[in-house]
Write a protein that holds these residues in place. Structure first.
Motif, PDB file in Angstrom:
ATOM      1  N   GLU A 270      -6.492  10.327   5.422  1.00  0.00           N
ATOM      2  CA  GLU A 270      -6.757   9.431   6.544  1.00  0.00           C
ATOM      3  C   GLU A 270      -8.119   8.744   6.449  1.00  0.00           C
ATOM      4  O   GLU A 270      -8.368   7.786   7.185  1.00  0.00           O
ATOM      5  CB  GLU A 270      -6.679  10.217   7.857  1.00  0.00           C
ATOM      6  CG  GLU A 270      -5.309  10.820   8.113  1.00  0.00           C
ATOM      7  CD  GLU A 270      -5.317  11.815   9.268  1.00  0.00           C
ATOM      8  OE1 GLU A 270      -6.404  12.036   9.852  1.00  0.00           O
ATOM      9  OE2 GLU A 270      -4.242  12.360   9.578  1.00  0.00           O
ATOM     10  N   PHE A 271      -8.981   9.241   5.573  1.00  0.00           N
ATOM     11  CA  PHE A 271     -10.327   8.685   5.458  1.00  0.00           C
ATOM     12  C   PHE A 271     -10.498   7.929   4.156  1.00  0.00           C
ATOM     13  O   PHE A 271      -9.741   8.122   3.203  1.00  0.00           O
ATOM     14  CB  PHE A 271     -11.370   9.814   5.547  1.00  0.00           C
ATOM     15  CG  PHE A 271     -11.712  10.224   6.959  1.00  0.00           C
ATOM     16  CD1 PHE A 271     -10.721  10.440   7.900  1.00  0.00           C
ATOM     17  CD2 PHE A 271     -13.023  10.395   7.341  1.00  0.00           C
ATOM     18  CE1 PHE A 271     -11.030  10.823   9.197  1.00  0.00           C
ATOM     19  CE2 PHE A 271     -13.353  10.783   8.640  1.00  0.00           C
ATOM     20  CZ  PHE A 271     -12.348  10.993   9.570  1.00  0.00           C
ATOM     21  N   ALA A 272     -11.512   7.089   4.109  1.00  0.00           N
ATOM     22  CA  ALA A 272     -11.788   6.276   2.927  1.00  0.00           C
ATOM     23  C   ALA A 272     -12.115   7.155   1.727  1.00  0.00           C
ATOM     24  O   ALA A 272     -12.647   8.263   1.868  1.00  0.00           O
ATOM     25  CB  ALA A 272     -12.939   5.322   3.206  1.00  0.00           C
TER      26      ALA A 272
ATOM     27  N   SER B 140     -14.095   0.480  16.755  1.00  0.00           N
ATOM     28  CA  SER B 140     -13.171   0.577  15.627  1.00  0.00           C
ATOM     29  C   SER B 140     -13.716  -0.127  14.390  1.00  0.00           C
ATOM     30  O   SER B 140     -13.382   0.240  13.255  1.00  0.00           O
ATOM     31  CB  SER B 140     -11.809  -0.008  16.006  1.00  0.00           C
ATOM     32  OG  SER B 140     -11.917  -1.396  16.276  1.00  0.00           O
ATOM     33  N   VAL B 141     -14.572  -1.134  14.576  1.00  0.00           N
ATOM     34  CA  VAL B 141     -15.184  -1.823  13.438  1.00  0.00           C
ATOM     35  C   VAL B 141     -16.143  -0.875  12.716  1.00  0.00           C
ATOM     36  O   VAL B 141     -16.221  -0.879  11.482  1.00  0.00           O
ATOM     37  CB  VAL B 141     -15.933  -3.088  13.913  1.00  0.00           C
ATOM     38  CG1 VAL B 141     -16.685  -3.736  12.758  1.00  0.00           C
ATOM     39  CG2 VAL B 141     -14.967  -4.083  14.535  1.00  0.00           C
ATOM     40  N   VAL B 142     -16.841  -0.054  13.484  1.00  0.00           N
ATOM     41  CA  VAL B 142     -17.787   0.901  12.899  1.00  0.00           C
ATOM     42  C   VAL B 142     -17.041   2.036  12.203  1.00  0.00           C
ATOM     43  O   VAL B 142     -17.353   2.389  11.057  1.00  0.00           O
ATOM     44  CB  VAL B 142     -18.727   1.465  13.981  1.00  0.00           C
ATOM     45  CG1 VAL B 142     -19.677   2.503  13.394  1.00  0.00           C
ATOM     46  CG2 VAL B 142     -19.517   0.334  14.640  1.00  0.00           C
ATOM     47  N   THR B 143     -16.047   2.599  12.875  1.00  0.00           N
ATOM     48  CA  THR B 143     -15.330   3.741  12.296  1.00  0.00           C
ATOM     49  C   THR B 143     -14.458   3.334  11.112  1.00  0.00           C
ATOM     50  O   THR B 143     -14.066   4.185  10.315  1.00  0.00           O
ATOM     51  CB  THR B 143     -14.473   4.444  13.355  1.00  0.00           C
ATOM     52  OG1 THR B 143     -13.615   3.484  13.989  1.00  0.00           O
ATOM     53  CG2 THR B 143     -15.346   5.106  14.410  1.00  0.00           C
ATOM     54  N   ALA B 144     -14.173   2.017  10.977  1.00  0.00           N
ATOM     55  CA  ALA B 144     -13.366   1.567   9.841  1.00  0.00           C
ATOM     56  C   ALA B 144     -14.059   1.828   8.510  1.00  0.00           C
ATOM     57  O   ALA B 144     -13.405   1.847   7.457  1.00  0.00           O
ATOM     58  CB  ALA B 144     -13.053   0.077   9.983  1.00  0.00           C
ATOM     59  N   LEU B 145     -15.368   2.036   8.542  1.00  0.00           N
ATOM     60  CA  LEU B 145     -16.083   2.405   7.326  1.00  0.00           C
ATOM     61  C   LEU B 145     -15.546   3.723   6.763  1.00  0.00           C
ATOM     62  O   LEU B 145     -15.521   3.925   5.542  1.00  0.00           O
ATOM     63  CB  LEU B 145     -17.590   2.543   7.618  1.00  0.00           C
ATOM     64  CG  LEU B 145     -18.469   3.101   6.492  1.00  0.00           C
ATOM     65  CD1 LEU B 145     -18.570   2.087   5.367  1.00  0.00           C
ATOM     66  CD2 LEU B 145     -19.852   3.450   7.015  1.00  0.00           C
ATOM     67  N   LEU B 146     -15.100   4.599   7.680  1.00  0.00           N
ATOM     68  CA  LEU B 146     -14.671   5.933   7.276  1.00  0.00           C
ATOM     69  C   LEU B 146     -13.166   6.145   7.389  1.00  0.00           C
ATOM     70  O   LEU B 146     -12.555   6.821   6.540  1.00  0.00           O
ATOM     71  CB  LEU B 146     -15.357   6.988   8.147  1.00  0.00           C
ATOM     72  CG  LEU B 146     -16.899   6.981   8.188  1.00  0.00           C
ATOM     73  CD1 LEU B 146     -17.367   8.070   9.142  1.00  0.00           C
ATOM     74  CD2 LEU B 146     -17.462   7.190   6.800  1.00  0.00           C
ATOM     75  N   ILE B 147     -12.552   5.595   8.442  1.00  0.00           N
ATOM     76  CA  ILE B 147     -11.184   5.944   8.793  1.00  0.00           C
ATOM     77  C   ILE B 147     -10.227   4.809   8.405  1.00  0.00           C
ATOM     78  O   ILE B 147     -10.376   3.685   8.900  1.00  0.00           O
ATOM     79  CB  ILE B 147     -11.077   6.248  10.298  1.00  0.00           C
ATOM     80  CG1 ILE B 147     -12.080   7.354  10.673  1.00  0.00           C
ATOM     81  CG2 ILE B 147      -9.657   6.681  10.662  1.00  0.00           C
ATOM     82  CD1 ILE B 147     -12.260   7.537  12.161  1.00  0.00           C
ATOM     83  N   LYS B 148      -9.277   5.098   7.560  1.00  0.00           N
ATOM     84  CA  LYS B 148      -8.392   4.075   7.028  1.00  0.00           C
ATOM     85  C   LYS B 148      -7.599   3.385   8.128  1.00  0.00           C
ATOM     86  O   LYS B 148      -7.443   2.161   8.113  1.00  0.00           O
ATOM     87  CB  LYS B 148      -7.429   4.696   6.020  1.00  0.00           C
ATOM     88  CG  LYS B 148      -8.062   5.134   4.705  1.00  0.00           C
ATOM     89  CD  LYS B 148      -7.028   5.730   3.784  1.00  0.00           C
ATOM     90  CE  LYS B 148      -7.634   6.136   2.440  1.00  0.00           C
ATOM     91  NZ  LYS B 148      -6.620   6.750   1.533  1.00  0.00           N
ATOM     92  N   GLU B 149      -7.089   4.131   9.078  1.00  0.00           N
ATOM     93  CA  GLU B 149      -6.204   3.552  10.082  1.00  0.00           C
ATOM     94  C   GLU B 149      -6.948   2.649  11.066  1.00  0.00           C
ATOM     95  O   GLU B 149      -6.330   1.937  11.846  1.00  0.00           O
ATOM     96  CB  GLU B 149      -5.484   4.646  10.860  1.00  0.00           C
ATOM     97  CG  GLU B 149      -6.416   5.588  11.587  1.00  0.00           C
ATOM     98  CD  GLU B 149      -5.720   6.841  12.072  1.00  0.00           C
ATOM     99  OE1 GLU B 149      -5.491   6.941  13.291  1.00  0.00           O
ATOM    100  OE2 GLU B 149      -5.388   7.702  11.234  1.00  0.00           O
ATOM    101  N   ASP B 150      -8.309   2.672  11.036  1.00  0.00           N
ATOM    102  CA  ASP B 150      -9.076   1.797  11.904  1.00  0.00           C
ATOM    103  C   ASP B 150      -9.370   0.452  11.241  1.00  0.00           C
ATOM    104  O   ASP B 150     -10.027  -0.397  11.830  1.00  0.00           O
ATOM    105  CB  ASP B 150     -10.396   2.477  12.307  1.00  0.00           C
ATOM    106  CG  ASP B 150     -10.159   3.610  13.287  1.00  0.00           C
ATOM    107  OD1 ASP B 150      -9.043   3.703  13.814  1.00  0.00           O
ATOM    108  OD2 ASP B 150     -11.086   4.409  13.509  1.00  0.00           O
ATOM    109  N   ARG B 151      -8.892   0.281  10.018  1.00  0.00           N
ATOM    110  CA  ARG B 151      -9.180  -0.965   9.297  1.00  0.00           C
ATOM    111  C   ARG B 151      -8.191  -2.051   9.695  1.00  0.00           C
ATOM    112  O   ARG B 151      -7.063  -1.767  10.069  1.00  0.00           O
ATOM    113  CB  ARG B 151      -9.126  -0.726   7.782  1.00  0.00           C
ATOM    114  CG  ARG B 151     -10.204   0.241   7.315  1.00  0.00           C
ATOM    115  CD  ARG B 151     -10.144   0.486   5.838  1.00  0.00           C
ATOM    116  NE  ARG B 151     -11.214   1.404   5.447  1.00  0.00           N
ATOM    117  CZ  ARG B 151     -11.447   1.800   4.215  1.00  0.00           C
ATOM    118  NH1 ARG B 151     -10.683   1.378   3.221  1.00  0.00           N
ATOM    119  NH2 ARG B 151     -12.425   2.622   3.930  1.00  0.00           N
TER     120      ARG B 151
END
Length: 205
Positions: free
Chosen positions: A157-159, A194-205
């Motif tokens: 689930e994470f980058a 969600s823009v910030v967490t997209a660095l780490l979490i794939k589903e937030d991209r």
């Protein structure tokens, strides 16, 4: 009519908060060394004598703020540790942390200034008593964040990438947002969490 003990306590608390708010703004804009006790008292709109009744020195005041920051980091670290121990989905505690961070940035409450002076505290040549604990809490939070990232990567689930590197970039992004808020003030618009967490979490991209 004489004041009650509760009224006196509220007055003391209110003055304490005014002193801290004034000091945070001055330390951020002028720096610790260039800020005097008189500066803080004037900004808080109180007498220097009343200022000394709350804090004997500006070092004591700054150290009190550092202790508050260390306590705040400890609470976030504890929340991350609970998620790890309970084997909860690793994305949610990170999302919650970023949501709270974004809300603080959006509020006009001195959060950005507070973040900046905590960076000062970590590099001051004469370390304040609580600065070591603040540094330790930074390291502990980074370690727990790396652990959550590794768990999220195992779940797919994470980058991808070195978890420690992702942790470094994550906190550098948060620090950068605080700096932008300080510089831009009312013109700053915090990004959606969600823009910030997209660095780490794939589903937030």
């Amino acid at each position: 009519m004489p004041r009650t003990a509760e009224q006196y306590a509220a007055m003391r608390s209110g003055t304490h908060e005014k002193i801290q708010a004034a000091a945070i703004g001055l330390f951020a804009r002028k720096g610790f060394a260039a800020t005097s006790v008189r500066d803080i008292a004037q900004a808080a709109e109180i007498s220097t004598g009343l200022m000394y009744r709350h804090y004997a020195t500006k070092e004591a005041l700054f150290d009190d703020l550092v202790a508050q920051a260390a306590d705040g980091l400890a609470r976030v670290t504890a929340a991350f540790e609970r998620a790890i121990e309970q084997e909860a989905p690793p994305a949610e505690p990170i999302r919650e942390f970023v949501r709270e961070f974004a809300a603080d940035l959006a509020a006009d409450n001195g959060f950005a200034e507070f973040s900046l002076i905590m960076s000062q505290a970590l590099v001051m040549p004469d370390r304040l008593p609580h600065a070591k604990r603040l540094a330790e809490q930074h390291r502990a939070l980074a370690a727990r964040t790396t652990e959550l990232i590794e768990r999220g990567q195992r779940r797919g689930e994470f980058a991808d990438g070195a978890a420690g590197d992702l942790t470094t970039c994550f906190f550098a992004l948060l620090d950068g947002l605080a700096s932008m808020k300080f510089v831009l003030g009312a013109d700053f618009t915090p990004p959606d969490p969600s823009v910030v967490t997209a660095l780490l979490i794939k589903e937030d991209r």
